[in-house]
Design a protein around this motif. Structure first.
Motif, PDB file in Angstrom:
ATOM      1  N   ASN A  12       0.826  -1.213   0.000  1.00 40.17           N
ATOM      2  CA  ASN A  12       0.000   0.000   0.000  1.00 40.17           C
ATOM      3  C   ASN A  12       0.860   1.262   0.000  1.00 40.17           C
ATOM      4  O   ASN A  12       0.548   2.230  -0.699  1.00 40.17           O
ATOM      5  N   ALA A  13       1.942   1.247   0.788  1.00 41.65           N
ATOM      6  CA  ALA A  13       2.827   2.414   0.855  1.00 41.65           C
ATOM      7  C   ALA A  13       3.525   2.652  -0.483  1.00 41.65           C
ATOM      8  O   ALA A  13       3.682   3.798  -0.911  1.00 41.65           O
ATOM      9  N   LEU A  14       3.943   1.582  -1.160  1.00 41.29           N
ATOM     10  CA  LEU A  14       4.566   1.738  -2.476  1.00 41.29           C
ATOM     11  C   LEU A  14       3.557   2.246  -3.498  1.00 41.29           C
ATOM     12  O   LEU A  14       3.887   3.111  -4.330  1.00 41.29           O
ATOM     13  N   ALA A  15       2.330   1.751  -3.459  1.00 41.11           N
ATOM     14  CA  ALA A  15       1.300   2.244  -4.375  1.00 41.11           C
ATOM     15  C   ALA A  15       1.076   3.744  -4.165  1.00 41.11           C
ATOM     16  O   ALA A  15       0.930   4.501  -5.137  1.00 41.11           O
ATOM     17  N   ALA A  35       1.660  13.330  18.834  1.00 36.25           N
ATOM     18  CA  ALA A  35       1.977  12.094  18.129  1.00 36.25           C
ATOM     19  C   ALA A  35       1.738  12.299  16.647  1.00 36.25           C
ATOM     20  O   ALA A  35       0.939  13.145  16.250  1.00 36.25           O
ATOM     21  N   GLN A  36       2.451  11.534  15.829  1.00 37.02           N
ATOM     22  CA  GLN A  36       2.244  11.568  14.386  1.00 37.02           C
ATOM     23  C   GLN A  36       2.662  10.237  13.787  1.00 37.02           C
ATOM     24  O   GLN A  36       3.386   9.466  14.400  1.00 37.02           O
ATOM     25  N   THR A  37       2.166   9.982  12.590  1.00 40.41           N
ATOM     26  CA  THR A  37       2.537   8.784  11.854  1.00 40.41           C
ATOM     27  C   THR A  37       3.109   9.226  10.518  1.00 40.41           C
ATOM     28  O   THR A  37       2.609  10.170   9.914  1.00 40.41           O
ATOM     29  N   ARG A  38       4.159   8.538  10.081  1.00 39.31           N
ATOM     30  CA  ARG A  38       4.731   8.852   8.778  1.00 39.31           C
ATOM     31  C   ARG A  38       5.232   7.575   8.127  1.00 39.31           C
ATOM     32  O   ARG A  38       5.346   6.535   8.767  1.00 39.31           O
ATOM     33  N   THR A  39       5.528   7.673   6.839  1.00 41.00           N
ATOM     34  CA  THR A  39       6.068   6.559   6.074  1.00 41.00           C
ATOM     35  C   THR A  39       7.447   6.949   5.577  1.00 41.00           C
ATOM     36  O   THR A  39       7.649   8.068   5.109  1.00 41.00           O
ATOM     37  N   MET A  40       8.402   6.024   5.697  1.00 41.88           N
ATOM     38  CA  MET A  40       9.762   6.282   5.238  1.00 41.88           C
ATOM     39  C   MET A  40      10.131   5.276   4.160  1.00 41.88           C
ATOM     40  O   MET A  40       9.844   4.088   4.274  1.00 41.88           O
ATOM     41  N   TYR A  41      10.772   5.792   3.114  1.00 43.52           N
ATOM     42  CA  TYR A  41      11.295   4.969   2.021  1.00 43.52           C
ATOM     43  C   TYR A  41      12.793   5.231   1.965  1.00 43.52           C
ATOM     44  O   TYR A  41      13.204   6.383   1.787  1.00 43.52           O
ATOM     45  N   LEU A  42      13.618   4.212   2.157  1.00 38.48           N
ATOM     46  CA  LEU A  42      15.072   4.342   2.020  1.00 38.48           C
ATOM     47  C   LEU A  42      15.477   3.608   0.755  1.00 38.48           C
ATOM     48  O   LEU A  42      15.267   2.401   0.648  1.00 38.48           O
ATOM     49  N   VAL A  88      22.450   6.513  -0.548  1.00 40.07           N
ATOM     50  CA  VAL A  88      21.176   6.209   0.101  1.00 40.07           C
ATOM     51  C   VAL A  88      20.321   7.470   0.046  1.00 40.07           C
ATOM     52  O   VAL A  88      20.770   8.550   0.401  1.00 40.07           O
ATOM     53  N   ILE A  89      19.092   7.300  -0.431  1.00 39.15           N
ATOM     54  CA  ILE A  89      18.153   8.415  -0.553  1.00 39.15           C
ATOM     55  C   ILE A  89      16.926   8.087   0.286  1.00 39.15           C
ATOM     56  O   ILE A  89      16.428   6.968   0.259  1.00 39.15           O
ATOM     57  N   ALA A  90      16.448   9.081   1.031  1.00 35.23           N
ATOM     58  CA  ALA A  90      15.253   8.903   1.850  1.00 35.23           C
ATOM     59  C   ALA A  90      14.143   9.802   1.351  1.00 35.23           C
ATOM     60  O   ALA A  90      14.382  10.951   0.990  1.00 35.23           O
ATOM     61  N   LEU A  91      12.948   9.250   1.321  1.00 30.41           N
ATOM     62  CA  LEU A  91      11.732  10.020   1.099  1.00 30.41           C
ATOM     63  C   LEU A  91      10.861   9.749   2.319  1.00 30.41           C
ATOM     64  O   LEU A  91      10.696   8.593   2.720  1.00 30.41           O
TER      65      LEU A  91
END
Length: 183
Positions: free
Chosen positions: A39-42, A105-112, A157-160
Motif C-alpha cells: 500500500n505504501a509503495l502504491a 503524536a504523528q505517523t509517517r512513512t519512510m522509504y530508504l 542512500v536516498i530517503a523520502l
C-alpha cells in the motif's frame, strides 16, 4: 514527586505504550507488513518520477507506519520490509528517541532507497545500522516530481519521508536506527 519527574515518567509511559505490541504468529506478521508495504509503495508511485527512482535503486526499505509520540521525551518506532525487484528480502524495525520541545503524536512513512550495491551490502551486513553514523542519507522531497537523472550520483542512500499531508523536506534523520527483525 516533582512536576518535571512526573512529566518525564508520563512521557516514558506514552512512548512505551506506543511501541508495545501483542505477540503475533511470524507468518501473519510478515503478511501484515508486506500488505502495508504494498500500500505504501502504491501511494509513493502516485507521485511523478518516484517509480523510476525506485526502479533505479538496488533495493528499497519501506517502513509504512512510523509512530512518533512524546511529551518533552519522545520516541519513534515502526516495522517494514526491504524489497529488491519487488521481492521482500528482509524485515526491519526502525527506532529513534528525542528530547526537547515536543508534544503529541504523528505517523509517517519512510522509504530508504539503496542506490548502490555497496550501500545495500553495508546495510544488510550491519548489526544495527544508524543514519549519520553508518551512512549519510540524502533526504529529498518528491511532491513536486522527482527526476532520477538529476540526482547526485554520490547519493548512495536516498530517503523520502511522507506524513499525512505529503512529502517532508528539511527533515533530519540522524540517529535513526534500523535493526533486522527475526520473522
Amino acid at each position: 514527586m516533582s512536576r518535571r519527574k512526573l512529566l518525564a515518567a508520563t512521557a516514558a509511559a506514552l512512548v512505551l505504550a506506543a511501541c508495545s505490541t501483542t505477540p503475533m504468529d511470524p507468518g501473519a506478521k510478515r503478511r501484515e507488513i508486506d500488505a502495508k508495504v504494498d500500500n505504501a509503495l502504491a501511494e509513493l508511485y502516485r507521485s511523478e518520477g518516484t517509480r523510476q527512482l525506485v526502479d533505479r535503486a538496488e533495493a528499497v526499505l519501506v517502513i509504512p507506519d512510523i509512530v512518533s509520540a512524546g511529551f518533552i521525551v519522545g520516541g519513534s518506532y515502526g516495522q517494514g520490509a526491504l524489497r529488491q525487484k519487488n521481492q521482500t528480502i528482509g524485515y526491519y524495525s526502525v527506532g529513534a528517541g528525542s528530547v526537547g520541545l515536543l508534544a503529541g503524536a504523528q505517523t509517517r512513512t519512510m522509504y530508504l532507497l539503496f542506490m548502490t550495491p555497496q550501500a545495500l551490502a553495508k546495510f544488510q551486513q550491519s548489526d544495527g545500522w544508524t543514519i549519520g553514523t553508518d551512512a549519510s542519507v540524502a533526504v529529498i522531497q518528491a511532491g513536486a516530481g522527482v527526476r532520477a537523472d538529476t540526482l547526485n550520483a554520490s547519493n548512495q542512500v536516498i530517503a523520502l519521508v511522507r506524513d499525512q499531508t505529503g512529502f517532508m523536506a528539511n527533515l533530519s534523520l540522524d540517529g535513526t536506527k534500523f535493526n533486522r527483525l527475526a520473522l
